[in-house]
Design an enzyme around this catalytic site. Structure first.
Site, PDB file in Angstrom:
ATOM      1  N   GLY A 125     -59.259  58.758  32.727  1.00 39.67           N
ATOM      2  CA  GLY A 125     -59.048  57.671  31.777  1.00 39.67           C
ATOM      3  C   GLY A 125     -58.067  58.047  30.691  1.00 39.67           C
ATOM      4  O   GLY A 125     -58.451  58.609  29.661  1.00 39.67           O
ATOM      5  N   GLU A 367     -47.920  57.016  36.473  1.00 41.25           N
ATOM      6  CA  GLU A 367     -47.785  58.454  36.194  1.00 41.25           C
ATOM      7  C   GLU A 367     -46.423  58.800  35.590  1.00 41.25           C
ATOM      8  O   GLU A 367     -45.805  59.804  35.924  1.00 41.25           O
ATOM      9  CB  GLU A 367     -48.069  59.292  37.452  1.00 41.25           C
ATOM     10  CG  GLU A 367     -49.521  59.180  37.897  1.00 41.25           C
ATOM     11  CD  GLU A 367     -50.017  60.363  38.694  1.00 41.25           C
ATOM     12  OE1 GLU A 367     -49.583  61.498  38.434  1.00 41.25           O
ATOM     13  OE2 GLU A 367     -50.855  60.147  39.579  1.00 41.25           O
TER      14      GLU A 367
END
Length: 385
Positions: A125, A367
């Site tokens: 998270g 990412e």
């Protein structure tokens, strides 16, 4: 690892995953994708193959392999479907890797064996509704009260966070203030089902429709103080290391999608006929597919290089950013061109390239966006921050 050749072990793994993707995933994944259903059976088979344990030591139930082995598996899976590939990538590099890299022995013994077997999934998270690329602007907070961390905040776009087999989420939270100012960010392990931890909305996504992505809400969520992952105040540095490695994995996944576009386009160009010939006989199509293969090949060399540097203990941040940037661009470009090769059929979800086109864009975002990769490369070259 030779930077351009596979060892026997790596070659055998690549071949095994290629066969699995072709025979077990390809025939059924389209149905899961269209229903937005998580493919529990496929994930279980991947677990039995040892894919979730590839880079982890045998001591904790892993396969004793390396990160490059994971990348090869991701590439082969993504040649067929990215939802399955991202489930593996996130489960390993974001779910289990923080515990392996920074967790206590007790945390490793408690969680890694099931994660390595694919019987459980972990999530990370990090992203928040108001903070994506600016991860340092974390608003989720955690403070210690009566020997427990009390966590409050919201996380967004978290992969593998709401499945029936999700066992934990490692969350970043502001736990104080650093000397000299600025937030102190730490990483805390939150088991699934903890009171005050709620899995929120399941997103309606453009792509990756057979993967699990949710919002997470923490409202007075309490976990033991021992659930701190790594050192207090080192959460930001820890997730930067995790993201550097993860960018190589996402690059490998991107290469898989790019190569899958080539595979499907070559097959279709041989079969499809127009004006009395297969369309593959026309130079316009040949050049388009040749460019697609060139992009996939170049991107593969980039992630091979980044992975080899990482495994050799050499600096690899710049090479990981280059690999992620080049490979995600290749995936997006190849998906667009493959759709064009297929014409009207490329716009139909009945064909894999339709899924590839929907799945490709997120690779330029997740990412670390392409803009972030360019920023990292520029800074590593010595340009001012």
């Amino acid at each position: 690892m030779n930077r351009h050749e596979l060892s026997t072990e790596h070659a055998d793994l690549r071949a095994a995953v290629e066969e699995f993707a072709r025979t077990e995933v390809a025939p059924v994944i389209g149905d899961f994708y269209e229903r937005g259903a998580f493919p529990y059976g496929i994930v279980a088979k991947m677990g039995r193959m040892g894919l979730f344990g590839l880079p982890f030591p045998e001591e904790y139930g892993g396969m004793g392999g390396d990160y490059f082995a994971l990348c090869l598996a991701l590439e082969e899976l993504a040649r067929v479907d990215s939802s399955v590939a991202i489930t593996l990538e996130a489960g390993v590099s974001l779910g289990a890797m923080p515990i392996h890299r920074f967790g206590s022995r007790e945390q490793k013994e408690a969680y890694l064996p099931a994660l390595c077997r694919g019987e459980a999934l972990g999530a990370f998270g990090l992203t928040e509704p108001d903070g994506g690329s600016d991860a340092g602007a974390t608003k989720t907070t955690a403070h210690v009260a009566e020997g427990q961390w009390v966590i409050n905040g919201t996380k967004a776009f978290i992969t593998n966070s709401g499945t029936d087999i999700t066992s934990l989420v490692t969350v970043t939270a502001v736990t104080g203030e650093r000397e000299g100012g600025g937030p102190e960010i730490s990483a805390i392990l939150v088991p699934a089902g903890t009171p005050g931890f709620t899995v929120g909305q399941h997103y309606s996504k453009v792509g990756w429709n057979a993967s699990d992505t949710n919002e997470l809400v923490f409202d007075g969520c309490r976990v033991p103080e021992a659930n701190l992952v790594g050192e207090r105040g080192r959460g930001y540095a820890q997730f930067l290391r995790i993201l550097d490695e993860g960018r190589i994995a996402i690059a490998a996944l991107s290469v898989g999608l790019a190569q899958g576009c080539v595979d499907e386009s070559v097959r279709y160009a041989r079969e499809r006929r127009a004006f009395g010939h297969s369309i593959g006989a026309y130079q316009a199509i040949q050049f388009k597919i040749a460019d697609m293969e060139s992009r996939a090949h170049t991107a593969r060399l980039a992630y091979y290089d980044a992975a080899s540097r990482m495994l050799a203990g050499e600096p690899f941040k710049r090479q990981a950013a280059i690999a992620k940037l080049v490979a995600s661009n290749a995936a997006m470009d190849n998906a667009r061109e493959a759709t064009q090769v297929f014409g009207g059929y490329g716009f139909m979800n009945d064909f894999p390239v339709g899924r590839f086109y929907r799945d490709a864009k997120i690779l330029e975002i997740g990412e670390g966006t392409s803009e972030v990769q360019r920023m990292l490369i520029a800074r590593d070259l010595g340009l001012p921050a």
